[in-house]
Design a protein around this motif. Structure first.
Motif, PDB file in Angstrom:
ATOM      1  N   PRO A1224       0.832  -1.201   0.000  1.00  0.00           N
ATOM      2  CA  PRO A1224       0.000   0.000   0.000  1.00  0.00           C
ATOM      3  C   PRO A1224       0.869   1.255   0.000  1.00  0.00           C
ATOM      4  O   PRO A1224       2.063   1.179   0.303  1.00  0.00           O
ATOM      5  N   TRP A1228      -0.818   5.143   3.730  1.00  0.00           N
ATOM      6  CA  TRP A1228      -2.046   4.349   3.940  1.00  0.00           C
ATOM      7  C   TRP A1228      -2.130   3.920   5.400  1.00  0.00           C
ATOM      8  O   TRP A1228      -1.120   3.578   5.994  1.00  0.00           O
ATOM      9  N   PRO A1229      -3.297   3.865   6.010  1.00  0.00           N
ATOM     10  CA  PRO A1229      -4.590   4.400   5.535  1.00  0.00           C
ATOM     11  C   PRO A1229      -4.723   5.886   5.933  1.00  0.00           C
ATOM     12  O   PRO A1229      -4.511   6.228   7.088  1.00  0.00           O
ATOM     13  N   GLU A1230      -5.064   6.708   4.959  1.00  0.00           N
ATOM     14  CA  GLU A1230      -5.171   8.151   5.237  1.00  0.00           C
ATOM     15  C   GLU A1230      -6.495   8.479   5.889  1.00  0.00           C
ATOM     16  O   GLU A1230      -6.563   9.260   6.835  1.00  0.00           O
ATOM     17  N   ASP A1295      -9.676   1.928   3.221  1.00  0.00           N
ATOM     18  CA  ASP A1295      -9.369   2.982   2.239  1.00  0.00           C
ATOM     19  C   ASP A1295      -9.287   2.389   0.831  1.00  0.00           C
ATOM     20  O   ASP A1295      -8.315   2.614   0.099  1.00  0.00           O
ATOM     21  N   ILE A1297      -8.528  -0.446  -0.248  1.00  0.00           N
ATOM     22  CA  ILE A1297      -7.523  -1.482  -0.545  1.00  0.00           C
ATOM     23  C   ILE A1297      -7.963  -2.772   0.150  1.00  0.00           C
ATOM     24  O   ILE A1297      -8.215  -2.778   1.360  1.00  0.00           O
ATOM     25  N   ASN A1310      -0.154  -0.793  10.623  1.00  0.00           N
ATOM     26  CA  ASN A1310      -0.945   0.429  10.476  1.00  0.00           C
ATOM     27  C   ASN A1310      -2.257   0.406  11.252  1.00  0.00           C
ATOM     28  O   ASN A1310      -3.090   1.268  11.073  1.00  0.00           O
TER      29      ASN A1310
END
Length: 1479
Positions: A1224, A1228-1230, A1295, A1297, A1310
């Motif tokens: 990613p 990520w993840p925003e 997000d 993905i 994350n």
């Protein structure tokens, strides 16, 4: 008789004089039995007669002896008849000699004595046979062989028998003696003993006397069983009482106490002397020193982590001497001195006999040189060589048997002592070593003592052998031996250095150099008068072969002693540590109050500032007392103080009655649920069912496959946090103690289950209503129902009183209540009456909980323990299968697969492997060549007899001999070096493969595998791969080449030998295969039965305070003894089977010596004496080499099992890829948006779905609460986010993905979780917060402030460098929870999962944490698994799960209007539409 004595050695066919045969040879066996008879007759004199079974064997034995008595009487009658009968000769011709009267009388008396002795043996308790009677018959048969052949030879020579009656009587009695010898070789086992021994009999039968056939049969029966099928634990012999752990430990402890007491006195004297010295030292200098030290420490602190470690190291070095030392070795010696002295005696005999063979060889060579000597001399030497070798074998094996059993007992004693100490050790001493370090004392250090004890006698035996060898060599070679001796002395220090550096290198490199130096020293001193003869050369070579062993063993022994010294220090430090002071707690029944604390100040460690100050309490019998206070105020410390776990600086505590304790973090054993609750108490079904109902465990039993007989994994791994806590509470409730110490047991359960437990167990209507209960709690709703409340603030009692009186006093407690009054009212509004029925209560959602002291597990996955084990088991087809969570450890059976050897060679590298074999082969060729060259050289003595020996010839001889010697040294050095490199590479490859795989295996593996098994792979098996396998492999190569070389040389010298080679090889091969099957399996059983020792020990240490509280130390000690005994049952037979093998192999080796000598005598006319010397000196060495070859083959096969076990765990199927091809974006993840798209999941193929098509979308920064009853799938949902369980269908998008397309590292890195149970590691506070050093100290202080820990950490001496104990044991559970929050704040993830993270903190801190989470994680998507519904009432939306489906998903206010699932849960928790607005 006299003239015969002079001449019988000179004749062609010598014989013993008849007078010796008739006197000395008769007296030897008879004298022996007369000396031993009193011992057997004693049992006949006892008043208490035992009526015992008359066996057929016993009757046969007595019948044979009676017949012999008749032959003796007949012999006497013959003599009397000849002398005094009607046909007697006239007095002039003379009567028969006196011996014809004496011998029959002596025999007749002996036979009567023997009849009585045999009856005495039968009457003796536990006796089945007698070694002395067996030895008597053996001596008798041996002594009668001489008259047997004399009479026969005389009859053949004369062609007729001169004295027919005596001739016939002798052969009749000889036949009866042989029959008796066979009968007495069989044990007469009574039927009751046979019945007892259906399970293989105790080991004493095998250990007492190696000669006795019946004893050998017992070992043989196990070997046969092991050959036919793989042995299992049930086949093992029971242990004798004297070999059991309990007996060994009792004896060891008795001596250890007195030795340790003496060491403590010595230590105190040393301290006083030191103190006196320090006082005599000028104060100004010492002040200067102190300043210097403090400045150094300050500078080091500033330097950072590396220097910090150095400070600790220097501290450790200082601490090393701060304990009583030098007492363990003397304890071991005094405990086992009997066995030590016995084995020393056998070793001495064996050492002395070893030097007889070279002298016989010398006689043999001189015999083959002198063709005029009688042939019988050669045969005599051949037989003597054989007899000496056999005696040597017997003594050596008796010595080994005792040494190995001794090593075994030493290991057992130390292991048991460490366990016993761990149960009573004080908290100060306990903090000095982690669980892992203490397990190490049991495994590595105890094993080291075992290994050294096996060879301890070599400390005196090696020097003795070296001295005797040098004396004999001096006699052979004169002063020229000094050249070799000088080289040896010079090499000794180098040898010692190499021994400590690398034990593998020194063995052969130095040995070869020493051998060559001796030989060259001998050769170079040659002069025309000092000719090298075969006698000198080969006698010297035999002596060198003897010398080789002590020279190679001594440095290895020194290295082992150095390592054992380190182990000794560690063990002495642990075992001499302070015990828990039991005097702190008094048990005076005259006190009126149940618990009385009088002006007590208590600290965790000696010399520390007291944590609880000036404590005074009186708790009346039958009262329920609540202890409240904020995080870190000393609530748990108060409970620990009452358990006697703290140091009392002043005052005292009195407890009237027995205790039961429920810790804040439940301690669960790896046993059945029922065993966990009974905890050693007798089973009363009615009481047990009552406790299950009261503790709300009945609904759980329906979920568990085996109900109350379901096995619970290590640390309760297959139970949820709440279930564990309820089991812990049930254990206390069942124990029926007088006083109950309850350390916040209700925080881990849902609010309404907590209420149920309070009502049914703890409260005024519960099953404990008449008992004294001290309850630490954060639950405000329970306080109105208690008799008394103790308020703690910073370790001081600020207020004591009833609920109403404390509210009225308007103190700190009153303010605290005012703040949370609404919440308290809400919760109590659902309590219309004091007692509520269990039927209304359904179990509420509870997530898993891990014990904090499992540092081996990955933080994220460890905290996501789940109910899936229950779910998995629920669907298992066989109830029995589900009942056992932890299956028996798998164990390979049969021959080790060749692929395992290939795997090890592949790990070493094929190039290395081939090169090592080639180099060792070349070295062996050089060795044979050198000896053949020497043999040829000795023939020069004949060629140049009475001539001058040419210098050029001498130089050639010495040059070639020296060159071959140097070549050997170089080759062996190269071979060893390459092998060492290859084996290091192999163990590195295998270890990293195992470690990488263990870090990647699915979490399911850890549910069903005790951590002891995993540790065993990393400890014992990797240790075997590191150290044992390279040595075994090297020795195996050398032995194999050595044996082949020996057989080649003997066949070269005497081609006849090839005829017996094939049968000997067949015997040898069969014995070896027969033995290896059993030995290998016994080794596997040893490995498997060792794991439970460590598992049980780790479990005990983690639950120490519970065991002590219930006073169950003795029960756990007993269990530990049983576990060690199970292990010993496979080790003892292994030792005995080694002896079984060695005796047979050495016999084969001794036959090789005998045949080599025999064929040398037969073909002496065609042989030169040089080759005879070479052949026999090689043969003398072959016994040892053959023995070592089988030992090494077996050891290699046994040790390679470690590779097999490591590769088994290296091949367990992994989770998904750690880093996938698609990665990613870095940011990520925003947004933190999560989508579930028809997501379905099952725990294993073939099981039902746990989540049925979950579809929902969670928007960025939403706060989602997840609720549902037990088994609804809440934990499964979070598990799926971390991909601990993989999807069966559908997908999860974060997000946009799909998380199944990216690697686990990217995913788990994350997402952040704050677990219900905090996980902390051994190390500094800073390391726990920021393990990868990614953030600055300022950031850390900021998050500490946000998590309300700044004041606490600022107050610590080392601040951020403060050492966190294993599992965070030196912090309160609340503080651990706040540290996990701080860690989550540092990670700054966009997605946060809260697994009821505030269960263990007080309401005030809980409120602060909730505010911090709202504020600091406002930009994050937060998923909260809720136990207390109050904590999720401010969520954006609430997801209600039921049976793996989303049944409701909306805002809390909307859900309350709907009157659905959520509404009913809220109602149960006392939340209504009106009160929810408060949140």
């Amino acid at each position: 008789c006299a003239p015969q004595n002079d001449s019988y050695l000179q004749s062609e066919d010598p014989d013993l004089p008849v007078c010796v045969e008739q006197t000395v040879l008769v007296w030897i066996p008879l004298g022996f039995i007369w000396l031993c008879a009193p011992w057997h007759l004693l049992s006949l004199c006892r008043r208490k007669k035992v009526t015992k079974h008359l066996s057929k064997l016993y009757i046969c034995k007595q019948l044979v002896v009676s017949l012999l008595f008749l032959t003796a009487i007949a012999g006497l009658a013959v003599t009397l008849g000849e002398d005094y009968g009607p046909n007697s000769t006239s007095p002039q011709t003379g009567k028969n000699p006196g011996v014809f009267y004496a011998n029959p009388v002596l025999y007749a008396v002996t036979w009567i004595l023997l009849l009585l002795c045999q009856e005495g043996v039968r009457q003796r308790d536990g006796a089945v046979d007698s070694a002395t009677l067996f030895i008597f018959w053996m001596l008798l048969v041996l002594c009668d062989i001489f008259p047997f052949q004399t009479l026969l030879r005389e009859a053949l020579k004369q062609g007729s028998v001169s004295d027919l009656p005596r001739f016939c009587l002798f052969y009749i009695s000889f036949g009866l003696e042989l029959l008796a010898f066979c009968l007495f070789a069989v044990a007469d086992v009574p039927p009751d003993a046979k019945a007892r021994v259906k399970k293989p009999e105790p080991l004493e039968t095998t250990l007492k006397c190696g000669l006795h056939a019946s004893k050998i049969v017992v070992v043989f029966s196990m070997m046969l069983k092991g050959y036919r099928r793989p042995l299992v634990q049930e086949d093992m012999w029971d242990l004798n009482d004297e070999d059991s752990t309990a007996t060994i430990n009792q004896h060891f402890q008795h001596i250890m106490q007195s030795e340790l007491a003496a060491a403590r006195i010595r230590y105190q004297k040393e301290l006083k002397k030191k103190k006196a010295k320090d006082e005599a030292f000028p104060s100004s200098i010492s002040n200067g020193l102190e300043k210097g030290v403090s400045q150094d420490v300050l500078m080091m602190e500033e330097k950072g982590k590396e220097d910090d470690k150095k400070v600790k190291k220097s501290k450790k070095n200082k601490e090393e001497e701060n304990y009583p030392n030098s007492w363990l070795v003397s304890t071991v010696f005094k405990t086992f001195k009997g066995v030590l002295l016995e084995s020393a005696f056998f070793k001495l005999l064996q050492d002395l006999l070893a030097f007889v063979s070279p002298q016989l060889l010398k006689l043999m060579i001189s015999f083959t040189k002198d063709k005029s000597r009688h042939t019988w001399e050669g045969y005599l030497y051949a037989v003597l060589l054989f007899v000496v070798a056999v005696l040597q074998s017997i003594f050596l094996q008796q010595y080994f048997q005792r040494c190995f059993v001794l090593g075994m007992k030493v290991r057992t004693a130390i292991t048991a002592a460490v366990y016993k100490k761990a149960l009573v050790v004080s908290n100060d001493a306990r903090k000095e070593s982690t669980v892992g370090e203490t397990v190490n004392l049991m495994s590595a250090d105890a094993q080291r003592f075992n290994d050294v004890t096996n060879f301890i006698h070599l400390l005196w035996s090696c020097p003795l052998q070296i001295i005797i060898s040098i004396v004999f060599l001096w006699m052979e070679l004169g002063p020229s031996v000094l050249a070799g001796l000088a080289v040896m002395v010079l090499l000794a220090p180098i040898n010692g250095l190499l021994a400590t550096k690398a034990r593998t290198i020194q063995v052969c490199k130095n040995m070869k150099f020493k051998d060559q130096s001796f030989m060259r020293g001998k050769m170079t001193s040659l002069n025309p008068d000092n000719v090298l003869t075969p006698e000198k050369a080969f006698t010297s070579i035999s002596l060198f072969n003897i010398l080789r062993f002590p020279l190679s063993m001594l440095p290895m022994l020194i290295a082992a002693m150095v390592q054992t010294t380190v182990s000794r220090k560690r063990l002495e430090k642990f075992l001499s540590g302070d015990d828990l002071n039991t005097d702190i707690i008094r048990h005076d029944p005259s006190f009126k109050s149940a618990v009385s604390v009088q002006n007590c100040s208590l600290a965790w460690e000696k010399g520390e500032e007291p944590l609880l100050k000036n404590l005074s309490l009186d708790i009346n019998p039958g009262h329920l007392v609540a202890v409240v206070g904020s995080v870190g105020s000393g609530k748990s410390s108060l409970i620990s103080a009452l358990l006697g776990e703290m140091h009392c600086t002043k005052g005292f505590i009195n407890i009237k009655g027995s205790l039961a304790y429920v810790p804040q973090q439940a301690w669960i054993q790896n046993a059945t649920l029922k065993d966990n609750i009974l905890f050693g108490s007798p089973n009363e079904e009615k009481r047990f069912q009552g406790v299950l109902d009261a503790c709300a465990l009945t609904p759980d039993l329906e979920l568990l496959p085996g109900a109350e007989l379901t096995e619970i994994g290590e640390k309760g791994i297959n139970l949820s946090g709440g279930q564990k806590q309820r089991v812990s509470l049930a254990r206390a409730a069942y124990s029926e103690a007088d006083i109950y110490l309850l350390d916040d047991p209700l925080s881990a359960v849902d609010s309404h289950v907590g209420k149920h437990l309070f009502d049914k167990v703890i409260g005024p209507c519960g099953i404990l209503k008449n008992k004294t209960r001290i309850l630490v709690t954060h639950g405000v709703s329970f306080l109105p129902h208690v008799d008394e409340i103790i308020v703690l603030v910073n370790g001081v009692v600020s207020e004591i009183g009833s609920y109403n009186s404390l509210r009225a006093s308007r103190g700190a407690f009153s303010e605290f209540l005012e703040t949370y009054a609404k919440e308290q009212n809400n919760q109590s509004s659902s309590e219309p009456d004091g007692c509520q029925d269990t039927e209304d209560v359904e179990l509420f959602p509870e997530t898993e909980d891990t014990q904090p002291d499992s540092p081996l597990e990955d933080t994220v996955s460890a905290t996501l323990k789940r109910e899936n084990s229950i779910r998995r088991s629920q669907h298992s087809v066989e109830a029995k299968k589900g009942q056992r969570l932890i299956e028996k450890e798998t164990m390979e059976t049969g021959q080790v697969k060749f692929s395992i050897f290939l795997q090890y060679m592949r790990a070493m590298g094929w190039g290395y492997t081939a090169l090592v074999f080639l180099i060792y082969f070349t070295q062996n060729i050089a060795f044979i060549g050198q000896n053949l060259w020497l043999s040829d050289w000795t023939n020069d003595a004949v060629e140049y007899l009475n001539k001058t020996y040419p210098d050029s010839k001498r130089d050639t001889r010495v040059g070639v001999f020296g060159a071959l010697g140097i070549a050997q040294g170089i080759f062996v050095f190269l071979g060893t070096l390459l092998l060492a490199n290859a084996s290091v590479a192999a163990s590195r490859v295998l270890h990293s493969r195992l470690l990488n795989n263990m870090l990647r295996v699915p979490m399911v593996f850890f549910d069903t595998t005790p951590i002891g098994r995993v540790v065993n792979r990393f400890a014992k098996d990797i240790f075997t791969i590191d150290e044992a396998i390279p040595q075994s492999l090297r020795s195996w190569i050398l032995c194999l080449l050595g044996v082949l070389g020996t057989l080649f040389v003997i066949c070269l010298a005497t081609p006849f030998f090839a005829v017996v080679l094939l049968p000997l090889a067949l015997i040898y091969y069969f014995v070896q295969r027969f033995y290896i099957a059993t030995s290998r399996q016994l080794r596997r059983l040893d490995s498997v039965s060792r794991s439970p020792i460590y598992s049980h020990f780790g479990e005990t240490v983690s639950g120490l305070s519970v065991i002590r509280a219930y006073n169950h130390q003795d029960r756990f000690l007993k269990h530990n003894e049983i576990t060690i005994d199970e292990n010993l049952k496979s080790v003892y037979p292994w030792i005995v089977s080694n002896r079984w093998l060695a005796i047979r192999l050495e016999f084969v080796g001794n036959l090789v010596v005998f045949f080599a000598a025999l064929f040398a005598v037969i073909s002496r006319d065609s042989l030169d004496s040089g080759l005879v010397g070479l052949s026999i000196s090689y043969a003398l060495n072959v016994t040892q080499t053959l023995n070592w070859l089988v030992r090494m083959t077996s050891e290699l096969e046994t040790n390679i099992v470690a590779v097999e076990r490591v590769s088994e765990y290296s091949q367990i199927e992994n989770e998904a890829k750690w880093i996938a091809n698609t990665r990613p974006p870095r940011t990520w993840p925003e947004a933190g948006r999560i989508q579930f798209d028809n997501f379905k999941v099952r725990y294993r193929d073939g099981l039902d779905l746990v989540l049925h098509g979950i579809t929902c979308e969670i928007n960025s920064t939403e706060k989602i609460g997840i609720v549902g009853r037990t088994g609804a799938g809440k934990s499964s949902l979070t598990n799926c986010l971390f991909r601990i369980i993989e999807a069966a269908e559908g997908r999860i998008l974060i997000d946009d993905i799909d998380i199944s397309t990216i690697g686990l590292h990217d995913l788990r890195n994350n997402i952040t979780i704050i677990p219900q149970d905090p996980v902390l590691f051994f190390g500094t506070l800073r390391m726990n917060l920021d393990p990868f050093d990614r953030v600055s100290d300022e950031d850390i202080w900021r998050v500490l402030e946000l998590s309300h820990l700044k004041d606490f950490v600022s107050g610590l001496k080392d601040r951020l460098q403060h050492e966190v104990a294993e599992g965070g044991e030196n912090l309160s559970v609340g503080q651990r929870q706040l540290l996990c929050l701080a860690r989550a704040l540092l990670r700054k993830s966009r997605i946060l999962i809260l697994d009821e993270a505030t269960a263990a903190v007080d309401l005030e801190t809980d409120n602060l944490i909730q505010n911090t989470i709202r504020k600091e994680f406002s930009h994050c998507t937060v998923l909260t698994i809720a136990h207390r519904l109050h904590s999720i009432m401010d969520s954006s939306r609430v997801m209600v799960l039921d049976a793996g489906k989303i049944v409701e998903f909306d805002s809390p206010s909307n859900l309350l209007i709907k009157n659905g699932h959520f509404f009913s849960m809220a109602k149960e928790a006392g939340i209504t539409q009106d009160t929810s607005t408060y949140f």
